[in-house]
Structures are given as structure tokens and as C-alpha cells.
Design an enzyme around this catalytic site. Structure first.
Site, mmCIF file in Angstrom:
data_model
loop_
_atom_site.group_PDB
_atom_site.id
_atom_site.type_symbol
_atom_site.label_atom_id
_atom_site.label_comp_id
_atom_site.label_asym_id
_atom_site.label_seq_id
_atom_site.Cartn_x
_atom_site.Cartn_y
_atom_site.Cartn_z
ATOM 1 N N THR A 281 0.943 -1.102 0.058
ATOM 2 C CA THR A 281 0.206 -0.184 0.123
ATOM 3 C C THR A 281 0.950 1.307 0.029
ATOM 4 O O THR A 281 1.982 1.290 0.721
ATOM 5 C CB THR A 281 -0.855 0.051 0.978
ATOM 6 O OG1 THR A 281 -1.887 -1.105 1.215
ATOM 7 C CG2 THR A 281 -1.810 1.323 1.219
ATOM 8 N N PHE A 283 1.110 4.990 0.726
ATOM 9 C CA PHE A 283 0.584 6.208 1.564
ATOM 10 C C PHE A 283 1.062 7.586 1.129
ATOM 11 O O PHE A 283 2.167 7.533 0.805
ATOM 12 C CB PHE A 283 0.714 5.926 3.211
ATOM 13 C CG PHE A 283 0.154 5.002 3.661
ATOM 14 C CD1 PHE A 283 -1.153 5.042 4.365
ATOM 15 C CD2 PHE A 283 0.591 3.418 3.628
ATOM 16 C CE1 PHE A 283 -1.860 3.787 4.763
ATOM 17 C CE2 PHE A 283 -0.141 2.361 4.022
ATOM 18 C CZ PHE A 283 -1.250 2.623 4.694
#
Length: 376
Positions: A281, A283
């Protein structure tokens, strides 16, 4: 019978003449650019180009040629504009942004907000990006994190924007448009679910495993390999870890991030239990300040283009002509404007680079709306 060799010779001669005329036209373009530099006149004159195209396409002898003339001169005009933007930059034209370049992002002792709870992956991304001098707090929604920046309650926010498997987090793109905030950094974090339990517990002791339903599904192969385990769903992975830490039950385990195990004082019984390895992921670090570090190498922008043929093509051509590598493009619907879209683009570069300045001049001039989200 037609003489193919002779026809090809004529084509070659015609092409040579086209090249000569093109270079002559570009020399005239440079003179026009000089006039615009001296007078402050805008490079892009949409009405003049419309009139010019209308006149030239009217000279087409058939429908195919008419369309070809239109396409050809749209490209020539686009190329001419790009040369003018380049000359404007070379002659010290007005800066396109009011971003401040800094040697290092000021993070020492700052306040940071993240969505979720301690031990969640957003918490982990914050821990990876910032040092231990920060103070942090969490909120329930991404919008609340953006509001915290607006209200001055936080200096930075940590928000997920993309997952390598699931794709973009579309709500974050919409919030970036809604709020006048800026991306000043990014942090990639592998999704590395682990099995965690109280200190002293053993894998053979476990009878119940709890976590968020998505985390349980992502580790299904590992969980199913233990026939005696029962799985139960919880609100999120960090909440499951907290429940185990407070339970006193050596037969209960949780699935979640290593950061949750560390935060709640749990023992990691098994690593690498995620079915699809390599899931990551990304960010973004959000700030209310327009800053970029001097060695920043990624730029994110948003543009709304005229709702007409070729507008996206012409916009993307600014990256090609300035040798900029576009790494991502996404589209999102514009509310209340049916079938119209915003385009979000990431590309490599630094706001101080002349090639970047050239591209930004063109994109800003030729977009209905344009915004730089950040350089990081």
C-alpha cells in the site's frame, strides 16, 4: 502503368519540402514567442486557433483530406505552443508555482494525524516515515484527517492512496480536490499480515483467530491449513490485536500488522501468512504548506480538460516533448457534470527542472482547471 519509383521520388521530394517548411514555420514561431515575451501576451489563443483550423479545413478537397488537414494542423499548432513555452522558460518567464524548496521536510516535533487506530497499517506507515519526536492522534475517517490539517490541529496527515493489488483509493483523490492541501511525501508499506498472540502462547495452543474479514480472507490458505481453528470477524485488524492483548487467553490469536503486534505487546507466532505476497500500500503525506525537498523526484497534478476531441492527447504530449516519464494516470468523474472527468497524473521530475516548468506552463494554459498536488 504507373511508375512506382517515380511516384516515390515525388513523395520524397514533397517530404523534404514539408520538413523545410516546418522548420521555417518553427523559426516564425520563435519570433511570435519573442513578441509574446515582450508584451506578456498568452501563448495559447484558443479563438485564433479555432479560426485558423476552420479556414484550413475548408480547403480540403474531400472528407478524408479535410479530417487529415485538421489533425495535421492541430499537431503543428500544439508543437508550436510547446516551443513557445520552452522559450518563455529559457527567457526567465514568471514562475509557474509558489512552492518553497527546502533541504529537508520539517518533521521534528510535529503533530501527525492518521485514519484508523494505533497498530493499523496507516499507523505503521506513519512510524516508518516520521521519527519518534512527533506526537500523533487518530481519527475515524479520511475527511476528518484533512479537516485536522485545515483547522491547524495537525501539521501532517498520513492517508492511503493506492494498493498494488486493489488499485487506487478513489476517495483520497476526491479529497485532494476538495481541500487546498498538498502532498509532501509518500511511504510504501508492504501488507505483511502476521499471526500474533499473547507472550508465551504457541501455535498449537491456538483455537480462535480474530481479525477484519478482509484480512481473514487474505490469509485464508494459511488459516484453512489449521483445521482446529475457528475464525471470528472484528471491526479492524488493530481492534482484534487489542482484544487479544486484553483477553488473557493463550488460545486466541489475531491477524494483523507487525506494528499492531509491537504496539499491543503481542508475540508474533507466524510471519508471511498472506496468500498473495508482494501486496503493498502506498501512503501519501499531506501538509497545508507548499513545500518540496530539493531532491524530490515525483510530481502529482490534476487537470480538467476541454470536453472535445484530442484534448487528452494534446495534454499528454507535454510530457513527451519535455522527455518526462509519466508513471500514472487516473480519471475521476466531475460531480454535476455528466460524463466529464478529472485526470490525475503522476510523473517524474522536480519543480526546479526547466523541462518540468515547460510542461506545467502548457498544461496550465490548456486545461480548463489545473492544480499541482505536490512534488515529493
Amino acid at each position: 502503368m504507373l511508375d512506382l519509383g517515380k511516384i516515390r521520388d515525388e513523395i520524397d521530394a514533397t517530404d523534404d519540402e514539408i520538413v523545410r517548411l516546418f522548420q521555417h514555420r518553427m523559426a516564425l514561431t520563435a519570433e511570435v514567442a519573442q513578441y509574446k515575451i515582450e508584451t506578456g501576451k498568452a501563448v495559447f489563443d484558443a479563438e485564433r486557433e479555432r479560426q485558423k483550423l476552420e479556414k484550413l479545413t475548408g480547403e480540403g478537397t474531400n472528407a478524408f483530406n479535410t479530417k487529415g488537414i485538421q489533425e495535421l494542423f492541430q499537431q503543428i499548432m500544439s508543437i508550436s505552443r510547446k516551443r513557445q513555452y520552452q522559450l518563455l522558460t529559457e527567457n526567465g518567464g514568471e514562475e509557474m508555482t509558489d512552492y518553497t524548496q527546502v533541504d529537508h521536510l520539517p518533521t521534528h516535533g510535529r503533530r501527525v494525524v492518521f485514519q484508523g487506530v494505533e497498530g493499523a497499517y496507516s499507523f505503521g506507515a506513519m512510524k516508518e516515515f516520521f521519527d519518534d519526536t512527533i506526537t500523533s492522534f487518530h481519527v475515524d475517517t479520511w475527511k476528518e484527517a484533512m479537516e485536522a490539517i485545515t483547522k491547524g490541529e495537525a501539521d501532517y496527515a498520513v492517508l492511503p492512496i493506492e494498493n498494488s493489488t486493489a488499485g487506487i483509493v478513489s476517495d483520497i483523490y476526491d479529497l485532494l480536490v476538495e481541500y487546498p492541501h498538498y502532498i509532501v511525501g509518500e511511504q510504501e508499506l508492504p501488507v505483511e499480515h502476521v499471526l500474533m498472540a499473547l507472550p508465551g502462547a504457541k501455535v498449537e495452543d491456538i483455537r480462535t483467530v480474530i481479525s477484519h474479514p478482509q484480512a481473514l480472507a487474505q490469509c485464508r490458505r494459511f488459516l484453512d491449513s489449521n483445521e482446529n481453528w475457528k475464525t471470528e470477524e472484528r471491526l479492524n485488524t488493530a481492534a482484534a490485536a487489542k482484544e487479544v492483548s486484553e483477553s488473557g487467553d493463550l488460545t486466541m490469536a489475531a491477524v494483523g500488522s507487525p506494528y499492531a503486534a509491537e504496539h499491543f505487546g503481542l508475540q508474533i507466532l507466524k510471519e508471511g501468512i498472506f496468500d498473495a505476497q508482494g501486496n503493498t500500500t502506498r501512503f501519501v503525506i499531506i501538509s497545508g504548506q507548499k513545500r518540496f525537498v530539493k531532491d524530490a523526484q515525483k510530481i502529482s497534478v490534476c487537470m480538467e480538460l476541454p470536453h472535445q476531441s484530442g484534448s487528452l492527447y494534446n495534454a499528454l504530449a507535454h510530457f513527451i516533448y519535455n522527455d518526462l516519464n509519466m508513471t500514472k494516470i487516473e480519471s475521476r468523474p466531475i460531480p454535476q457534470r455528466k460524463w466529464e472527468y478529472r485526470f490525475f497524473v503522476d510523473f517524474e521530475g522536480n519543480l526546479s527542472d526547466p523541462a518540468v516548468k515547460n510542461a506545467l506552463r502548457g498544461l496550465q494554459a490548456e486545461s480548463a482547471k489545473f492544480r499541482i498536488f505536490g512534488n515529493y
